[in-house]
Write an enzyme that holds these catalytic residues in place. Structure first.
Site, PDB file in Angstrom:
ATOM      1  N   ASP A 118       9.079 -41.318  51.319  1.00 48.20           N
ATOM      2  CA  ASP A 118       9.988 -41.271  50.164  1.00 48.20           C
ATOM      3  C   ASP A 118      11.407 -41.247  50.705  1.00 48.20           C
ATOM      4  O   ASP A 118      11.631 -41.034  51.907  1.00 48.20           O
ATOM      5  CB  ASP A 118       9.723 -40.009  49.317  1.00 48.20           C
ATOM      6  CG  ASP A 118      10.610 -39.956  48.076  1.00 48.20           C
ATOM      7  OD1 ASP A 118      10.876 -41.005  47.470  1.00 48.20           O
ATOM      8  OD2 ASP A 118      11.073 -38.848  47.719  1.00 48.20           O
ATOM      9  N   SER A 119      12.369 -41.408  49.792  1.00 41.79           N
ATOM     10  CA  SER A 119      13.761 -41.273  50.184  1.00 41.79           C
ATOM     11  C   SER A 119      14.107 -39.809  50.485  1.00 41.79           C
ATOM     12  O   SER A 119      15.121 -39.543  51.115  1.00 41.79           O
ATOM     13  CB  SER A 119      14.660 -41.775  49.053  1.00 41.79           C
ATOM     14  OG  SER A 119      14.409 -41.019  47.883  1.00 41.79           O
TER      15      SER A 119
ATOM     16  N   TYR B 193      17.853 -43.861  47.126  1.00 40.22           N
ATOM     17  CA  TYR B 193      17.434 -45.258  47.125  1.00 40.22           C
ATOM     18  C   TYR B 193      17.740 -45.917  45.769  1.00 40.22           C
ATOM     19  O   TYR B 193      17.880 -47.130  45.693  1.00 40.22           O
ATOM     20  CB  TYR B 193      15.918 -45.371  47.368  1.00 40.22           C
ATOM     21  CG  TYR B 193      15.457 -45.236  48.815  1.00 40.22           C
ATOM     22  CD1 TYR B 193      16.315 -44.841  49.840  1.00 40.22           C
ATOM     23  CD2 TYR B 193      14.131 -45.512  49.145  1.00 40.22           C
ATOM     24  CE1 TYR B 193      15.859 -44.725  51.145  1.00 40.22           C
ATOM     25  CE2 TYR B 193      13.668 -45.406  50.450  1.00 40.22           C
ATOM     26  CZ  TYR B 193      14.539 -45.013  51.449  1.00 40.22           C
ATOM     27  OH  TYR B 193      14.074 -44.908  52.742  1.00 40.22           O
ATOM     28  N   GLY B 194      17.788 -45.104  44.720  1.00 37.92           N
ATOM     29  CA  GLY B 194      17.894 -45.618  43.345  1.00 37.92           C
ATOM     30  C   GLY B 194      18.967 -46.670  43.127  1.00 37.92           C
ATOM     31  O   GLY B 194      18.712 -47.688  42.492  1.00 37.92           O
TER      32      GLY B 194
ATOM     33  N   CYS C 154       7.336 -43.131  46.362  1.00 40.79           N
ATOM     34  CA  CYS C 154       8.675 -43.323  45.818  1.00 40.79           C
ATOM     35  C   CYS C 154       8.582 -44.493  44.838  1.00 40.79           C
ATOM     36  O   CYS C 154       8.109 -45.576  45.216  1.00 40.79           O
ATOM     37  CB  CYS C 154       9.636 -43.660  46.960  1.00 40.79           C
ATOM     38  SG  CYS C 154      11.279 -44.148  46.418  1.00 40.79           S
TER      39      CYS C 154
ATOM     40  N   GLU D  94      17.077 -32.588  45.033  1.00 37.10           N
ATOM     41  CA  GLU D  94      17.407 -32.502  46.462  1.00 37.10           C
ATOM     42  C   GLU D  94      18.200 -31.239  46.771  1.00 37.10           C
ATOM     43  O   GLU D  94      18.101 -30.695  47.866  1.00 37.10           O
ATOM     44  CB  GLU D  94      18.196 -33.736  46.914  1.00 37.10           C
ATOM     45  CG  GLU D  94      17.352 -34.978  47.134  1.00 37.10           C
ATOM     46  CD  GLU D  94      16.392 -34.890  48.333  1.00 37.10           C
ATOM     47  OE1 GLU D  94      16.716 -34.242  49.339  1.00 37.10           O
ATOM     48  OE2 GLU D  94      15.299 -35.497  48.236  1.00 37.10           O
TER      49      GLU D  94
ATOM     50  N   CYS E   3       9.975 -40.977  38.751  1.00 38.28           N
ATOM     51  CA  CYS E   3      10.678 -40.766  40.019  1.00 38.28           C
ATOM     52  C   CYS E   3       9.985 -39.558  40.626  1.00 38.28           C
ATOM     53  O   CYS E   3       9.790 -38.543  39.934  1.00 38.28           O
ATOM     54  CB  CYS E   3      12.158 -40.468  39.779  1.00 38.28           C
ATOM     55  SG  CYS E   3      13.011 -39.920  41.270  1.00 38.28           S
ATOM     56  N   THR E   4       9.605 -39.655  41.881  1.00 39.33           N
ATOM     57  CA  THR E   4       8.778 -38.591  42.451  1.00 39.33           C
ATOM     58  C   THR E   4       9.535 -37.274  42.627  1.00 39.33           C
ATOM     59  O   THR E   4       8.924 -36.235  42.871  1.00 39.33           O
ATOM     60  CB  THR E   4       8.148 -39.038  43.788  1.00 39.33           C
ATOM     61  OG1 THR E   4       9.193 -39.484  44.671  1.00 39.33           O
ATOM     62  CG2 THR E   4       7.155 -40.153  43.567  1.00 39.33           C
ATOM     63  N   HIS E   5      10.857 -37.313  42.465  1.00 33.62           N
ATOM     64  CA  HIS E   5      11.614 -36.063  42.489  1.00 33.62           C
ATOM     65  C   HIS E   5      11.446 -35.267  41.185  1.00 33.62           C
ATOM     66  O   HIS E   5      11.666 -34.058  41.160  1.00 33.62           O
ATOM     67  CB  HIS E   5      13.112 -36.335  42.670  1.00 33.62           C
ATOM     68  CG  HIS E   5      13.497 -36.651  44.079  1.00 33.62           C
ATOM     69  ND1 HIS E   5      13.236 -37.860  44.680  1.00 33.62           N
ATOM     70  CD2 HIS E   5      14.143 -35.896  45.007  1.00 33.62           C
ATOM     71  CE1 HIS E   5      13.699 -37.844  45.924  1.00 33.62           C
ATOM     72  NE2 HIS E   5      14.252 -36.665  46.151  1.00 33.62           N
TER      73      HIS E   5
HETATM   74  N1  DGL Z   1      11.991 -40.383  44.782  1.00 35.27           N
HETATM   75  C1  DGL Z   1      12.447 -41.678  44.497  1.00 35.27           C
HETATM   76  C2  DGL Z   1      11.676 -42.373  43.403  1.00 35.27           C
HETATM   77  O1  DGL Z   1      10.565 -42.030  43.118  1.00 35.27           O
HETATM   78  C3  DGL Z   1      13.879 -42.022  44.404  1.00 35.27           C
HETATM   79  C4  DGL Z   1      15.017 -41.107  44.516  1.00 35.27           C
HETATM   80  C5  DGL Z   1      16.223 -41.847  45.059  1.00 35.27           C
HETATM   81  O2  DGL Z   1      16.311 -41.924  46.288  1.00 35.27           O
HETATM   82  O3  DGL Z   1      17.046 -42.385  44.280  1.00 35.27           O
HETATM   83  O4  DGL Z   1      12.142 -43.331  42.840  1.00 35.27           O
END
Ligand code: DGL
Length: 276
Positions: free
Chosen positions: A10-11, A42-43, A74, A153, A185-187
């Site tokens: 993941d990012s 990454y978004g 991700c 984060e 989004c996995t966050h």
């Molecule tokens: N966790 C990531 C996702 O599921 C992205 C978070 C990011 O880096 O913008 O999309």
């Protein structure tokens, strides 16, 4: 090969929400996780850039740990790079979007589904396509919520500030009469209580991590790659960011106390390596 680890990437720490489900469903599997915190988020990045990062990480995990399968934990990287990775890697590659879309279709009763994600995932339109492929009568309402990645984060999950940022990000969904909301989004599962509070208890939250773990188990089984061990698997962690910060979030989130993460420099990821 059955004893080789499953790689997850993941990012940042978001992918730990997928790892947690993999560890629950497949406790005897060995795993290796890499969070690319130095290059987060990454978004907002282009498809080409996210694809390049995903390739670099996959190559590192193959060389470093000999992974038997890769879970792109991700959504942004899944949207950008899943097809490319499946076409180029000689191991199974699993993304989070198709399982998440399937889970949403199985959950909704009124066929009105919200999707919260990064700008890259929303722009890709992949959730809409996957949901409509399974249930053409669905209505999908997608919203990009980049500030929520920052909250996760920063480990700012339950404060008044976190609640107000989440409420503001979700405001445009409030009049859409959705009964299901995909945390695309996995966050975002880290912010589950703030999200549930903002949308109300009548909306069911879908965490694609669980369905992704189920798909991972099914694919490993098909390939004869399930680990036959009877003892708990090991879990290794790498981050391109600060290890102390990663470790705090990982020990807070995961069921078992994680091993300390090792630092990987971007140079280590970008230096060409030979992998068979
Ligand atoms: N966790 C990531 C996702 O599921 C992205 C978070 C990011 O880096 O913008 O999309």
């Amino acid at each position: 090969m059955q004893n080789d680890p499953i790689g997850l990437m993941d990012s940042g720490v978001g992918g730990l929400t997928v790892l947690k489900e993999v560890q629950r469903l497949l406790p005897t599997e060995n795993t290796v996780f890499l969070g690319d915190q130095a290059r987060l988020p990454y978004g907002p990045r282009s498809v080409a850039e996210v694809t390049m990062f995903t390739k670099q990480i996959a190559q590192f995990l193959r060389q470093q740990a000999g992974i038997k399968a890769l879970v792109i934990a991700c959504n942004t990287a899944t949207a950008a790079a899943l097809t490319t990775m499946q076409q180029t890697l000689p191991i199974p590659v699993i993304g989070v979007i198709a399982p998440g879309a399937q889970a949403a279709v199985q959950t909704t009763r009124n066929h009105r589904i919200g999707v919260i994600a990064t700008a890259g995932t929303v722009k890709s339109d992949q959730y809409r396509r996957d949901i409509l492929a399974a249930a053409p009568n669905s209505q999908i309402f997608s919203v990009a919520c980049p500030e929520m990645v920052t909250l996760a984060e920063q480990n700012d999950l339950t404060t008044t500030h976190a609640q107000s940022v989440v409420a503001a990000n979700l405001a445009s969904l409030m009049d859409k009469k959705i009964d299901t909301l995909v945390m695309g989004c996995t966050h975002f599962p880290l912010l589950r209580s703030a999200i549930q509070h903002a949308v109300g208890s009548q909306v069911t939250l879908v965490d694609p991590g669980l369905a992704t773990a189920e798909q991972t188990a099914a694919i490993l089984k098909t390939h004869g790659l399930l680990n036959p061990a009877t003892t708990r698997g090991t879990a290794q962690f790498f981050t391109t960011g600060e290890t102390a910060h990663f470790d705090t979030l990982a020990s807070q989130w995961l069921d078992q106390q994680p091993m300390p993460a090792k630092h990987v420099s971007i140079a280590q990821l970008t230096t060409p390596m030979e992998v068979n």
